[in-house]
Design a protein around this motif. Structure first.
Motif, PDB file in Angstrom:
ATOM      1  N   VAL A  47       0.870  -1.176   0.000  1.00 58.18           N
ATOM      2  CA  VAL A  47       0.000   0.000   0.000  1.00 58.18           C
ATOM      3  C   VAL A  47       0.908   1.227   0.000  1.00 58.18           C
ATOM      4  O   VAL A  47       1.754   1.387   0.888  1.00 58.18           O
ATOM      5  N   LEU A  48       0.770   2.079  -1.011  1.00 57.74           N
ATOM      6  CA  LEU A  48       1.614   3.265  -1.142  1.00 57.74           C
ATOM      7  C   LEU A  48       1.139   4.393  -0.232  1.00 57.74           C
ATOM      8  O   LEU A  48      -0.065   4.560  -0.021  1.00 57.74           O
ATOM      9  N   ASP A  49       2.082   5.185   0.273  1.00 58.05           N
ATOM     10  CA  ASP A  49       1.746   6.338   1.111  1.00 58.05           C
ATOM     11  C   ASP A  49       0.898   7.360   0.369  1.00 58.05           C
ATOM     12  O   ASP A  49       0.108   8.069   0.978  1.00 58.05           O
ATOM     13  N   VAL A  50       1.072   7.446  -0.933  1.00 60.78           N
ATOM     14  CA  VAL A  50       0.348   8.438  -1.745  1.00 60.78           C
ATOM     15  C   VAL A  50      -0.986   7.901  -2.254  1.00 60.78           C
ATOM     16  O   VAL A  50      -1.652   8.548  -3.044  1.00 60.78           O
ATOM     17  N   GLY A  51      -1.353   6.715  -1.823  1.00 62.19           N
ATOM     18  CA  GLY A  51      -2.588   6.087  -2.285  1.00 62.19           C
ATOM     19  C   GLY A  51      -2.312   5.071  -3.377  1.00 62.19           C
ATOM     20  O   GLY A  51      -1.312   5.155  -4.083  1.00 62.19           O
ATOM     21  N   GLY A  52      -3.161   4.118  -3.491  1.00 60.33           N
ATOM     22  CA  GLY A  52      -2.990   3.070  -4.480  1.00 60.33           C
ATOM     23  C   GLY A  52      -2.143   1.927  -3.937  1.00 60.33           C
ATOM     24  O   GLY A  52      -1.709   1.924  -2.781  1.00 60.33           O
ATOM     25  N   LEU A  53      -1.915   0.954  -4.798  1.00 62.06           N
ATOM     26  CA  LEU A  53      -1.163  -0.251  -4.462  1.00 62.06           C
ATOM     27  C   LEU A  53       0.013  -0.385  -5.409  1.00 62.06           C
ATOM     28  O   LEU A  53       0.062   0.285  -6.440  1.00 62.06           O
ATOM     29  N   ALA A  54       0.946  -1.277  -5.081  1.00 62.80           N
ATOM     30  CA  ALA A  54       2.091  -1.512  -5.963  1.00 62.80           C
ATOM     31  C   ALA A  54       2.614  -2.919  -5.749  1.00 62.80           C
ATOM     32  O   ALA A  54       2.391  -3.535  -4.702  1.00 62.80           O
ATOM     33  N   VAL A  55       3.323  -3.406  -6.773  1.00 63.54           N
ATOM     34  CA  VAL A  55       3.963  -4.715  -6.693  1.00 63.54           C
ATOM     35  C   VAL A  55       5.398  -4.561  -7.204  1.00 63.54           C
ATOM     36  O   VAL A  55       5.660  -3.824  -8.151  1.00 63.54           O
ATOM     37  N   LEU A  56       6.351  -5.226  -6.531  1.00 62.29           N
ATOM     38  CA  LEU A  56       7.755  -5.173  -6.905  1.00 62.29           C
ATOM     39  C   LEU A  56       7.969  -5.972  -8.185  1.00 62.29           C
ATOM     40  O   LEU A  56       7.508  -7.102  -8.307  1.00 62.29           O
ATOM     41  N   ILE A  57       8.683  -5.375  -9.154  1.00 58.01           N
ATOM     42  CA  ILE A  57       8.838  -6.025 -10.461  1.00 58.01           C
ATOM     43  C   ILE A  57      10.282  -6.381 -10.792  1.00 58.01           C
ATOM     44  O   ILE A  57      10.579  -6.755 -11.919  1.00 58.01           O
ATOM     45  N   ASP A  58      11.190  -6.342  -9.827  1.00 57.68           N
ATOM     46  CA  ASP A  58      12.608  -6.524 -10.137  1.00 57.68           C
ATOM     47  C   ASP A  58      12.986  -7.945 -10.540  1.00 57.68           C
ATOM     48  O   ASP A  58      14.043  -8.160 -11.102  1.00 57.68           O
ATOM     49  N   GLN A  59      12.151  -8.931 -10.314  1.00 54.94           N
ATOM     50  CA  GLN A  59      12.478 -10.319 -10.659  1.00 54.94           C
ATOM     51  C   GLN A  59      11.891 -10.757 -12.002  1.00 54.94           C
ATOM     52  O   GLN A  59      12.014 -11.917 -12.380  1.00 54.94           O
ATOM     53  N   LEU A  60      11.262  -9.846 -12.722  1.00 52.05           N
ATOM     54  CA  LEU A  60      10.580 -10.213 -13.968  1.00 52.05           C
ATOM     55  C   LEU A  60      11.513 -10.139 -15.164  1.00 52.05           C
ATOM     56  O   LEU A  60      12.420  -9.304 -15.227  1.00 52.05           O
ATOM     57  N   ASP A  61      11.271 -10.991 -16.160  1.00 48.29           N
ATOM     58  CA  ASP A  61      12.031 -10.985 -17.404  1.00 48.29           C
ATOM     59  C   ASP A  61      11.540  -9.874 -18.321  1.00 48.29           C
ATOM     60  O   ASP A  61      10.495  -9.262 -18.082  1.00 48.29           O
ATOM     61  N   LEU A  62      12.272  -9.663 -19.405  1.00 44.02           N
ATOM     62  CA  LEU A  62      11.873  -8.693 -20.411  1.00 44.02           C
ATOM     63  C   LEU A  62      10.518  -9.056 -20.996  1.00 44.02           C
ATOM     64  O   LEU A  62      10.158 -10.230 -21.079  1.00 44.02           O
TER      65      LEU A  62
END
Length: 88
Positions: A47-62
């Motif tokens: 849950v982002l401080d500025v509102g909304g949600l997020a998911v970490l994407i650093d493990q994804l391929d091109l």
């Protein structure tokens, strides 16, 4: 949106049901296009401080990725496609 491969980013997204933003009871799946989420795809978003949600994407391929949200309430289970993004 597009991200360089070496980036370590959170992909932000918003989930609305009947025009109301939902931040609790939400799980997210980031999967390839033309597929549907399976049980093991679902994770808890940030849950982002500025509102909304997020998911970490650093493990994804091109390539292109779809974001899905699953909202669980006492009465129903709602699954929504939230859009897509590309890692270049």
């Amino acid at each position: 949106m597009s991200y360089p491969r070496e980036t370590k980013e959170f992909q932000p997204f918003r989930v609305e049901v009947d025009g109301v933003e939902v931040l609790t009871g939400v799980e997210v799946a980031v999967i390839r296009p033309k597929t549907r989420p399976i049980l093991t795809d679902w994770v808890n978003p940030i849950v982002l401080d500025v509102g909304g949600l997020a998911v970490l994407i650093d493990q994804l391929d091109l390539g292109v990725w779809n974001v899905w949200a699953r909202i669980t309430t006492t009465n129903e289970l709602v699954v929504l496609h939230c859009g897509d993004f590309k890692i270049i």
